[in-house]
Design a protein around this motif. Structure first.
Motif, PDB file in Angstrom:
ATOM      1  N   CYS A  93      11.180  19.853 -16.246  1.00  0.00           N
ATOM      2  CA  CYS A  93      10.908  20.201 -14.860  1.00  0.00           C
ATOM      3  C   CYS A  93      11.078  21.692 -14.654  1.00  0.00           C
ATOM      4  N   CYS A  94      10.389  22.189 -13.664  1.00  0.00           N
ATOM      5  CA  CYS A  94      10.426  23.614 -13.371  1.00  0.00           C
ATOM      6  C   CYS A  94      11.267  23.874 -12.129  1.00  0.00           C
ATOM      7  N   ALA A  95      11.737  25.099 -11.999  1.00  0.00           N
ATOM      8  CA  ALA A  95      12.617  25.458 -10.897  1.00  0.00           C
ATOM      9  C   ALA A  95      12.488  26.934 -10.566  1.00  0.00           C
ATOM     10  N   LEU A  96      12.868  27.242  -9.327  1.00  0.00           N
ATOM     11  CA  LEU A  96      12.833  28.606  -8.817  1.00  0.00           C
ATOM     12  C   LEU A  96      14.155  28.975  -8.187  1.00  0.00           C
ATOM     13  N   ASP A  97      14.568  30.222  -8.396  1.00  0.00           N
ATOM     14  CA  ASP A  97      15.751  30.715  -7.708  1.00  0.00           C
ATOM     15  C   ASP A  97      15.706  32.230  -7.690  1.00  0.00           C
ATOM     16  N   PRO A  98      16.287  32.858  -6.675  1.00  0.00           N
ATOM     17  CA  PRO A  98      16.302  34.327  -6.664  1.00  0.00           C
ATOM     18  C   PRO A  98      17.134  34.913  -7.802  1.00  0.00           C
ATOM     19  N   LEU A  99      18.074  34.126  -8.314  1.00  0.00           N
ATOM     20  CA  LEU A  99      19.002  34.646  -9.308  1.00  0.00           C
ATOM     21  C   LEU A  99      18.824  33.948 -10.654  1.00  0.00           C
ATOM     22  N   SER A 100      18.501  34.711 -11.683  1.00  0.00           N
ATOM     23  CA  SER A 100      18.288  34.098 -12.997  1.00  0.00           C
ATOM     24  C   SER A 100      19.564  33.482 -13.546  1.00  0.00           C
ATOM     25  N   PHE A 101      20.737  34.099 -13.246  1.00  0.00           N
ATOM     26  CA  PHE A 101      21.967  33.547 -13.811  1.00  0.00           C
ATOM     27  C   PHE A 101      22.262  32.187 -13.198  1.00  0.00           C
ATOM     28  N   ARG A 102      21.822  31.966 -11.972  1.00  0.00           N
ATOM     29  CA  ARG A 102      22.024  30.646 -11.345  1.00  0.00           C
ATOM     30  C   ARG A 102      21.169  29.592 -12.049  1.00  0.00           C
ATOM     31  N   LEU A 103      19.952  29.960 -12.400  1.00  0.00           N
ATOM     32  CA  LEU A 103      19.120  29.029 -13.163  1.00  0.00           C
ATOM     33  C   LEU A 103      19.773  28.731 -14.498  1.00  0.00           C
ATOM     34  N   ARG A 104      20.285  29.751 -15.147  1.00  0.00           N
ATOM     35  CA  ARG A 104      20.900  29.558 -16.464  1.00  0.00           C
ATOM     36  C   ARG A 104      22.115  28.653 -16.383  1.00  0.00           C
ATOM     37  N   ARG A 105      22.722  28.598 -15.211  1.00  0.00           N
ATOM     38  CA  ARG A 105      23.890  27.734 -15.017  1.00  0.00           C
ATOM     39  C   ARG A 105      23.516  26.373 -14.456  1.00  0.00           C
ATOM     40  N   GLY A 106      22.216  26.135 -14.284  1.00  0.00           N
ATOM     41  CA  GLY A 106      21.781  24.807 -13.884  1.00  0.00           C
ATOM     42  C   GLY A 106      21.463  24.624 -12.431  1.00  0.00           C
ATOM     43  N   GLY A 107      21.500  25.688 -11.652  1.00  0.00           N
ATOM     44  CA  GLY A 107      21.216  25.572 -10.231  1.00  0.00           C
ATOM     45  C   GLY A 107      19.882  26.188  -9.870  1.00  0.00           C
ATOM     46  N   ALA A 108      19.354  25.804  -8.719  1.00  0.00           N
ATOM     47  CA  ALA A 108      18.084  26.364  -8.261  1.00  0.00           C
ATOM     48  C   ALA A 108      17.871  26.030  -6.796  1.00  0.00           C
ATOM     49  N   ASP A 109      17.162  26.934  -6.118  1.00  0.00           N
ATOM     50  CA  ASP A 109      16.798  26.662  -4.730  1.00  0.00           C
ATOM     51  C   ASP A 109      15.704  25.602  -4.651  1.00  0.00           C
ATOM     52  N   TYR A 110      14.773  25.663  -5.583  1.00  0.00           N
ATOM     53  CA  TYR A 110      13.611  24.773  -5.537  1.00  0.00           C
ATOM     54  C   TYR A 110      13.402  24.123  -6.899  1.00  0.00           C
ATOM     55  N   TRP A 111      13.094  22.830  -6.837  1.00  0.00           N
ATOM     56  CA  TRP A 111      12.848  22.055  -8.052  1.00  0.00           C
ATOM     57  C   TRP A 111      11.476  21.401  -7.980  1.00  0.00           C
ATOM     58  N   GLY A 112      10.822  21.331  -9.110  1.00  0.00           N
ATOM     59  CA  GLY A 112       9.578  20.590  -9.201  1.00  0.00           C
ATOM     60  C   GLY A 112       9.818  19.212  -9.779  1.00  0.00           C
ATOM     61  N   GLN A 113       8.787  18.408  -9.754  1.00  0.00           N
ATOM     62  CA  GLN A 113       8.905  17.091 -10.383  1.00  0.00           C
ATOM     63  C   GLN A 113       8.795  17.271 -11.886  1.00  0.00           C
ATOM     64  N   GLY A 114       9.154  16.295 -12.629  1.00  0.00           N
ATOM     65  CA  GLY A 114       9.143  16.426 -14.066  1.00  0.00           C
ATOM     66  C   GLY A 114       7.811  16.046 -14.695  1.00  0.00           C
ATOM     67  N   THR A 115       7.615  16.552 -15.898  1.00  0.00           N
ATOM     68  CA  THR A 115       6.484  16.139 -16.709  1.00  0.00           C
ATOM     69  C   THR A 115       7.033  15.694 -18.061  1.00  0.00           C
ATOM     70  N   GLN A 116       6.640  14.520 -18.483  1.00  0.00           N
ATOM     71  CA  GLN A 116       7.187  13.933 -19.698  1.00  0.00           C
ATOM     72  C   GLN A 116       6.556  14.560 -20.930  1.00  0.00           C
ATOM     73  N   VAL A 117       7.400  14.954 -21.866  1.00  0.00           N
ATOM     74  CA  VAL A 117       6.937  15.398 -23.178  1.00  0.00           C
ATOM     75  C   VAL A 117       7.571  14.469 -24.212  1.00  0.00           C
ATOM     76  N   THR A 118       6.755  13.772 -24.956  1.00  0.00           N
ATOM     77  CA  THR A 118       7.230  12.858 -25.983  1.00  0.00           C
ATOM     78  C   THR A 118       6.716  13.339 -27.331  1.00  0.00           C
ATOM     79  N   VAL A 119       7.636  13.577 -28.236  1.00  0.00           N
ATOM     80  CA  VAL A 119       7.275  14.101 -29.553  1.00  0.00           C
ATOM     81  C   VAL A 119       7.439  12.983 -30.579  1.00  0.00           C
ATOM     82  N   SER A 120       6.349  12.632 -31.212  1.00  0.00           N
ATOM     83  CA  SER A 120       6.383  11.577 -32.229  1.00  0.00           C
ATOM     84  C   SER A 120       6.558  12.192 -33.612  1.00  0.00           C
ATOM     85  N   SER A 121       7.321  11.487 -34.435  1.00  0.00           N
ATOM     86  CA  SER A 121       7.594  12.011 -35.788  1.00  0.00           C
ATOM     87  C   SER A 121       6.564  11.525 -36.787  1.00  0.00           C
TER      88      SER A 121
END
Length: 121
Positions: A93-121
């Motif tokens: 999932c994608c996210a937006l925040d004014p502060l990059s360190f907040r994103l790096r710590r797992g927080g964000a002002d805005y979140w998008g929905q997720g997109t599934q990525v499945t990796v087959s071996s």
């Protein structure tokens, strides 16, 4: 504000898909843009962030394989994933925040929905 992620799917190990996220609803001048992922049974994990001026940061497990980039004019950012491994399987999932360190710590002002990525071996 809406964040729309796309580009996921079923990929073979070693594949190179690219995820995209488009933000709409306001201007995001100065915002940092990030990607997170959550694998089954695990907590959400920071993956990558790009700041407004183009600086980038990655979780160690994807360094050298994933590249985050952005197009400020389009309010869009990307995650180019190379050399995918089965352990990269997750909902991204994608996210937006004014502060990059907040994103790096797992927080964000805005979140998008997720997109599934499945990796087959």
């Amino acid at each position: 504000v809406q964040l729309q992620a796309s580009g996921g799917g079923l990929v073979q190990a070693g594949g190179s898909p690219r995820l995209s996220c488009v933000a709409s609803g306001r201007t995001f001048s100065g915002y940092s843009m990030g990607w997170f992922r959550q694998a089954p049974g695990k907590e959400r994990e920071f993956v990558a962030v790009t700041t407004w001026d183009g600086s980038t940061y990655y979780v160690d497990s994807v360094k050298g394989r994933f590249t985050i980039s952005r197009d400020n004019a389009k309010s869009t950012w990307y995650l180019q994933m190379n050399s995918l491994k089965p352990e990269d399987t997750a909902v991204y999932c994608c996210a937006l925040d004014p502060l990059s360190f907040r994103l790096r710590r797992g927080g964000a002002d805005y979140w998008g929905q997720g997109t599934q990525v499945t990796v087959s071996s």
